[in-house]
Design an enzyme around this catalytic site. Structure first.
Site, PDB file in Angstrom:
ATOM      1  N   ASP A 106       0.809  -1.218   0.000  1.00 20.52           N
ATOM      2  CA  ASP A 106       0.000   0.000   0.000  1.00 20.52           C
ATOM      3  C   ASP A 106       0.844   1.271   0.000  1.00 20.52           C
ATOM      4  O   ASP A 106       0.320   2.377   0.122  1.00 20.52           O
ATOM      5  CB  ASP A 106      -0.949   0.008   1.207  1.00 20.52           C
ATOM      6  CG  ASP A 106      -0.217  -0.159   2.540  1.00 20.52           C
ATOM      7  OD1 ASP A 106       1.040  -0.075   2.544  1.00 20.52           O
ATOM      8  OD2 ASP A 106      -0.885  -0.379   3.553  1.00 20.52           O
ATOM      9  N   ARG A 107       2.165   1.099  -0.159  1.00 18.00           N
ATOM     10  CA  ARG A 107       3.117   2.215  -0.190  1.00 18.00           C
ATOM     11  C   ARG A 107       3.258   2.904   1.165  1.00 18.00           C
ATOM     12  O   ARG A 107       3.943   3.923   1.275  1.00 18.00           O
ATOM     13  CB  ARG A 107       2.773   3.246  -1.259  1.00 18.00           C
ATOM     14  CG  ARG A 107       3.344   2.994  -2.664  1.00 18.00           C
ATOM     15  CD  ARG A 107       3.552   1.553  -2.962  1.00 18.00           C
ATOM     16  NE  ARG A 107       4.215   1.332  -4.257  1.00 18.00           N
ATOM     17  CZ  ARG A 107       4.382   0.122  -4.794  1.00 18.00           C
ATOM     18  NH1 ARG A 107       3.959  -0.958  -4.173  1.00 18.00           N
ATOM     19  NH2 ARG A 107       5.012  -0.018  -5.944  1.00 18.00           N
ATOM     20  N   LEU A 108       2.622   2.360   2.184  1.00  9.60           N
ATOM     21  CA  LEU A 108       2.881   2.830   3.542  1.00  9.60           C
ATOM     22  C   LEU A 108       4.052   2.020   4.084  1.00  9.60           C
ATOM     23  O   LEU A 108       3.906   1.175   4.975  1.00  9.60           O
ATOM     24  CB  LEU A 108       1.629   2.682   4.414  1.00  9.60           C
ATOM     25  CG  LEU A 108       0.447   3.579   4.027  1.00  9.60           C
ATOM     26  CD1 LEU A 108      -0.747   3.316   4.942  1.00  9.60           C
ATOM     27  CD2 LEU A 108       0.851   5.057   4.110  1.00  9.60           C
TER      28      LEU A 108
END
Length: 268
Positions: A232-234
């Protein structure tokens, strides 16, 4: 007979020329087709870990960075798809801040820092003489992991550099003597001529001297960041660092580790 033979040769040359032109056309079309089938750069992305596979403070194996680096490095070394887990990007800069970066190989690490060897007269060597601040980056793509290291470098002793030089493959020792690294050279033949001359001079048994302009560096870190990619690119980022002089920190976010290190989680 002679005229007939010449005519046949000319026709054969014409056929060869046409075949070559046809091949070039096919190659260009294939290249164009491959390019057109490539997705736009903006669409190039891969899924990393699932959303429940986090890298958190509880996953740290020690409260100082070197133990964690060793843990990740050993994991990378066991991955058959990672051919050189000790390859790292080394970024340097001139005195006035103009940066450059290249890949080098890590040769040793311990609680004092990270060691690598090179030509002191190369661009990186000259920049490290002007400006001893440098950074390293390890990227182990199959594991979706990066380690960013920032610090200052010092030259290793002549004795240590010589001892390591003796362990290098013989042809690598020859190469170090051949290359005026980062200088302009006319063509490959110059390198080959110098290499053959040295092979003739030292043969298969004579000791090859370490060049005076070749040696090693130790990068002593003041910051080491561990990055774990997330789908989720987190992404998860935990950094160990030394405090600045007289720095006051919030113990709720900047936590005391061991050996004078502090660690924090960063926004992705």
């Amino acid at each position: 007979m002679l005229a007939s033979g010449l005519a046949i040769i000319q026709r054969a040359k014409g056929i060869q020329t046409f075949a070559g032109q046809l091949k070039n056309l096919v190659d260009r079309r294939n290249t164009s087709r491959m390019a057109s089938n490539s997705p736009p750069l903006s669409d190039m992305r891969r899924a990393y870990n699932s959303t429940n596979q986090f890298f958190d403070e509880a996953d740290l194996v020690s409260k100082e960075p070197f133990g964690n680096f060793r843990h990740w490095f050993e994991a990378a070394s066991k991955q058959s798809s990672i051919l050189e887990p000790n390859s790292m990007a080394l970024a340097t800069a001139t005195k006035d801040g103009k940066p450059s970066v290249r890949m080098v190989l890590l040769k040793e690490f311990n609680e004092n820092g990270f060691k690598f060897f090179t030509n002191f007269c190369s661009r990186k060597g000259k920049e490290l003489t002007q400006n001893p601040c440098a950074s390293l980056l390890f990227f182990w793509e199959p594991l979706h992991r990066q380690v960013r290291i920032e610090g200052t470098v010092t030259e290793l002793s002549e004795e240590e550099a010589t001892n390591y030089f003796r362990t290098r493959p013989r042809m690598s020792q020859i190469g170090a003597n051949v290359s005026n690294q980062s200088d302009v050279v006319k063509d490959r033949s110059v390198l080959e001529a110098k290499r053959l001359a040295l092979l003739e001079e030292y043969g298969e048994t004579k000791s090859i001297p370490k060049p005076q302009h070749w040696g090693g560096y130790l990068l002593k870190p003041h910051s080491m960041e561990f990055w774990q990619g997330q789908t989720d690119r987190l992404h998860d980022r935990i950094v160990f660092r030394r405090l600045l002089p007289n720095e006051v920190v919030d113990p709720n976010v900047t936590k005391a580790g061991t050996d004078g290190w502090f660690y924090e989680r960063l926004y992705p």
